[in-house]
Structure formats: C-alpha cells, structure tokens
Design a protein around this motif. Structure first.
Motif, mmCIF file in Angstrom:
data_model
loop_
_atom_site.group_PDB
_atom_site.id
_atom_site.type_symbol
_atom_site.label_atom_id
_atom_site.label_comp_id
_atom_site.label_asym_id
_atom_site.label_seq_id
_atom_site.Cartn_x
_atom_site.Cartn_y
_atom_site.Cartn_z
ATOM 1 N N PRO A 288 -59.027 -14.429 21.520
ATOM 2 C CA PRO A 288 -57.838 -12.859 21.216
ATOM 3 C C PRO A 288 -57.752 -11.529 22.441
ATOM 4 C CG PRO A 288 -58.029 -13.456 19.120
ATOM 5 C CD PRO A 288 -58.919 -14.337 19.917
ATOM 6 N N ARG A 289 -59.155 -11.288 22.704
ATOM 7 C CA ARG A 289 -59.420 -10.071 23.711
ATOM 8 C C ARG A 289 -59.150 -10.609 25.103
ATOM 9 N NH1 ARG A 289 -65.426 -10.617 21.755
ATOM 10 N NH2 ARG A 289 -65.082 -8.896 20.074
ATOM 11 N N TRP A 290 -58.862 -11.602 25.309
ATOM 12 C CA TRP A 290 -59.421 -12.406 27.302
ATOM 13 C C TRP A 290 -57.734 -12.352 27.325
ATOM 14 C CZ3 TRP A 290 -62.896 -10.508 29.124
ATOM 15 C CH2 TRP A 290 -64.240 -10.675 28.719
ATOM 16 N N LEU A 291 -56.720 -12.540 26.057
ATOM 17 C CA LEU A 291 -55.962 -13.297 26.479
ATOM 18 C C LEU A 291 -55.193 -11.390 25.921
ATOM 19 C CD1 LEU A 291 -54.876 -15.488 23.664
ATOM 20 C CD2 LEU A 291 -54.395 -15.535 26.373
ATOM 21 N N ALA A 292 -55.401 -10.744 25.655
ATOM 22 C CA ALA A 292 -55.051 -9.141 25.700
ATOM 23 C C ALA A 292 -55.303 -8.618 27.343
ATOM 24 C CB ALA A 292 -55.333 -7.977 24.301
ATOM 25 N N VAL A 293 -56.447 -9.006 27.099
ATOM 26 C CA VAL A 293 -56.670 -7.759 28.701
ATOM 27 C C VAL A 293 -55.226 -8.449 29.605
ATOM 28 C CG1 VAL A 293 -58.580 -7.959 30.477
ATOM 29 C CG2 VAL A 293 -58.511 -7.473 28.441
ATOM 30 N N LEU A 294 -55.394 -9.835 29.666
ATOM 31 C CA LEU A 294 -53.609 -10.496 30.397
ATOM 32 C C LEU A 294 -52.841 -9.828 30.714
ATOM 33 C CD1 LEU A 294 -53.407 -12.500 32.875
ATOM 34 C CD2 LEU A 294 -52.856 -14.394 30.923
ATOM 35 N N LEU A 295 -52.243 -9.752 29.051
ATOM 36 C CA LEU A 295 -51.090 -8.925 28.239
ATOM 37 C C LEU A 295 -50.503 -8.279 29.178
ATOM 38 C CD1 LEU A 295 -48.920 -9.998 27.064
ATOM 39 C CD2 LEU A 295 -49.609 -9.079 25.071
ATOM 40 N N CYS A 296 -52.040 -6.724 28.364
ATOM 41 C CA CYS A 296 -51.823 -5.364 29.577
ATOM 42 C C CYS A 296 -51.248 -5.582 30.419
ATOM 43 C CB CYS A 296 -53.109 -4.765 28.847
ATOM 44 S SG CYS A 296 -53.083 -3.462 28.808
ATOM 45 N N ALA A 297 -52.379 -6.426 31.863
ATOM 46 C CA ALA A 297 -52.547 -6.308 32.628
ATOM 47 C C ALA A 297 -51.011 -6.583 33.077
ATOM 48 C CB ALA A 297 -53.334 -7.285 33.773
ATOM 49 N N MET A 298 -50.035 -8.041 33.115
ATOM 50 C CA MET A 298 -48.604 -7.698 33.058
ATOM 51 C C MET A 298 -48.007 -7.214 32.611
ATOM 52 S SD MET A 298 -49.433 -12.134 32.336
ATOM 53 C CE MET A 298 -47.546 -12.418 31.204
ATOM 54 N N ALA A 299 -48.203 -6.433 31.845
ATOM 55 C CA ALA A 299 -46.870 -5.568 31.157
ATOM 56 C C ALA A 299 -46.696 -4.076 32.118
ATOM 57 C CB ALA A 299 -47.203 -4.757 29.788
ATOM 58 N N LEU A 300 -48.310 -3.895 32.565
ATOM 59 C CA LEU A 300 -48.178 -2.276 33.836
ATOM 60 C C LEU A 300 -48.349 -2.713 34.930
ATOM 61 C CD1 LEU A 300 -52.295 -1.548 32.907
ATOM 62 C CD2 LEU A 300 -50.270 0.029 32.246
ATOM 63 N N LEU A 301 -48.498 -4.156 35.300
ATOM 64 C CA LEU A 301 -47.558 -4.923 36.257
ATOM 65 C C LEU A 301 -46.301 -4.455 36.709
ATOM 66 C CD1 LEU A 301 -49.508 -7.841 37.645
ATOM 67 C CD2 LEU A 301 -49.010 -5.898 39.030
ATOM 68 N N ARG A 302 -45.588 -4.745 35.214
ATOM 69 C CA ARG A 302 -43.806 -4.836 34.759
ATOM 70 C C ARG A 302 -43.128 -3.301 35.189
ATOM 71 N NH1 ARG A 302 -41.675 -7.620 30.349
ATOM 72 N NH2 ARG A 302 -42.912 -6.101 29.188
ATOM 73 N N ALA A 303 -44.633 -2.466 34.516
ATOM 74 C CA ALA A 303 -43.578 -0.899 34.123
ATOM 75 C C ALA A 303 -44.150 0.039 35.397
ATOM 76 C CB ALA A 303 -44.677 -0.663 33.493
ATOM 77 N N PHE A 304 -44.963 -0.880 37.128
ATOM 78 C CA PHE A 304 -45.362 -0.358 38.121
ATOM 79 C C PHE A 304 -44.845 -0.535 38.960
ATOM 80 C CE2 PHE A 304 -49.619 1.243 36.361
ATOM 81 C CZ PHE A 304 -48.694 1.924 36.223
ATOM 82 N N ALA A 305 -43.881 -1.944 38.703
ATOM 83 C CA ALA A 305 -43.240 -2.469 39.606
ATOM 84 C C ALA A 305 -41.149 -2.333 39.650
ATOM 85 C CB ALA A 305 -43.036 -4.393 39.586
ATOM 86 N N THR A 306 -41.351 -2.363 38.429
ATOM 87 C CA THR A 306 -39.903 -1.369 37.568
ATOM 88 C C THR A 306 -39.794 0.373 37.888
ATOM 89 O OG1 THR A 306 -39.871 -1.027 35.330
ATOM 90 C CG2 THR A 306 -39.662 -3.076 36.374
ATOM 91 N N ARG A 307 -40.837 1.096 37.853
ATOM 92 C CA ARG A 307 -40.737 2.634 37.561
ATOM 93 C C ARG A 307 -40.074 2.965 36.495
ATOM 94 N NH1 ARG A 307 -42.900 4.141 43.147
ATOM 95 N NH2 ARG A 307 -43.933 2.563 43.977
ATOM 96 N N GLU A 308 -39.488 1.672 35.374
ATOM 97 C CA GLU A 308 -38.403 2.616 34.554
ATOM 98 C C GLU A 308 -39.456 3.032 33.542
ATOM 99 O OE1 GLU A 308 -34.656 0.528 33.370
ATOM 100 O OE2 GLU A 308 -34.996 -0.669 35.369
ATOM 101 N N ARG A 309 -39.203 4.270 33.060
ATOM 102 C CA ARG A 309 -39.615 4.554 32.143
ATOM 103 C C ARG A 309 -39.550 3.596 30.753
ATOM 104 N NH1 ARG A 309 -37.102 10.607 31.335
ATOM 105 N NH2 ARG A 309 -36.581 10.880 33.319
#
Length: 160
Positions: free
Chosen positions: A7-28
C-alpha cells in the motif's frame, strides 16, 4: 492491485497523481482533494495499510459533492457552466434545468460516496474493487446517458 503491491507504494503514486491534477487544473477544490489524498497517503505509508487507499473514491466523491454543492450556493451551477461552453446564451428555463441536474449529481455523489465508504470499511477487497472500479462508473455513465436523453427531449419540446 492492492494485493500485488504494498500500500505504501500505491499511496505515493496516488498522491503524485492527485498533486499533478491539482496543479494542472489550478482549481482550489482539487488542491483540497490533493491535501486529503496526501493525508490518506501518509496514513497508508506510515502503517503500510490499504484502508486509506480504499477510502480514496469516497474522497473524490466528497470533492465532487463540494464542487457541485458550492455551485448551487454560489451560482452559476456546475452544470450551467458546462452548458454555457456550448450554448453561451441559455434561456431561463435551461438555467433552471441545469440547476436541477446539478442537484441530481449532488445526490449521486452522496449515494456513491456513501457506498464507497461502506465497501471500504465493511466489504472484501474484491467487492470494493468491483463497486469502485466498475459499478460506480457504469452508474455514472447511465446517469450521464439518461440525463442526455431527457435533455434532448426537453430541447425538442422547446423547439417543436
């Protein structure tokens, strides 16, 4: 996938994808969702636990509920904004219709998020994966298709 990787490795991947989406959309809203994902990832990483990862679909539903719900409080509604991309001059009855559709999606996110929580907490990983990886998307697609059919009928009545 939860059974094949820690789970820890999947968590890192999931977090990275969520951060990418957040920064790509720039919506709060997606920045808040990324923060929630980071907390789930931290929990999963610290304890190498799969439950935080299984709660991620519920977090996404909560974020969508917040996005759509806030748009009802602070118009235009989420569906109206999408509709205006194709038809900038919406008549008042179309604005009212988009508001009802936004309310319907809020109901869907409540129901779907609730089931996501239930499957994460009280069902097997197989049931969780079946619901969150397939059934939820079939329900979402059915809702999209059903709303499109209703919308086309409403448009036809208005023009005919």
């Amino acid at each position: 996938m939860l059974g094949r990787f820690e789970p820890r490795w999947l968590a890192v991947l999931l977090c990275a994808m969520a951060l990418l989406r957040a920064f790509a959309t720039r919506e709060r809203i997606w920045l808040f969702a990324a923060a929630g994902t980071a907390l789930l990832a931290l929990w999963a990483t610290a304890f190498n636990a799969s439950l935080p990862l299984k709660l991620y679909p519920a977090l996404v539903n909560a974020a969508m509920l917040l996005l759509f719900g806030l748009s009802l409080r602070f118009p235009p509604s989420a569906v109206e904004r999408l509709a205006r991309l194709q038809e900038p001059d919406l008549p008042p009855e179309a604005v009212a219709y988009t508001r009802r559709v936004t309310q319907m999606w809020c109901g869907f996110f409540i129901l779907n998020g609730g089931i996501a929580v239930i499957t994460a907490l009280w069902s097997s990983e197989r049931v969780w994966a079946l619901y969150n990886g397939l059934i939820a998307y079939v329900l979402m697609g059915t809702l999209f298709a059903g709303e499109w059919l209703v919308r086309e009928r409403v448009k036809a009545r208005r023009h005919g």
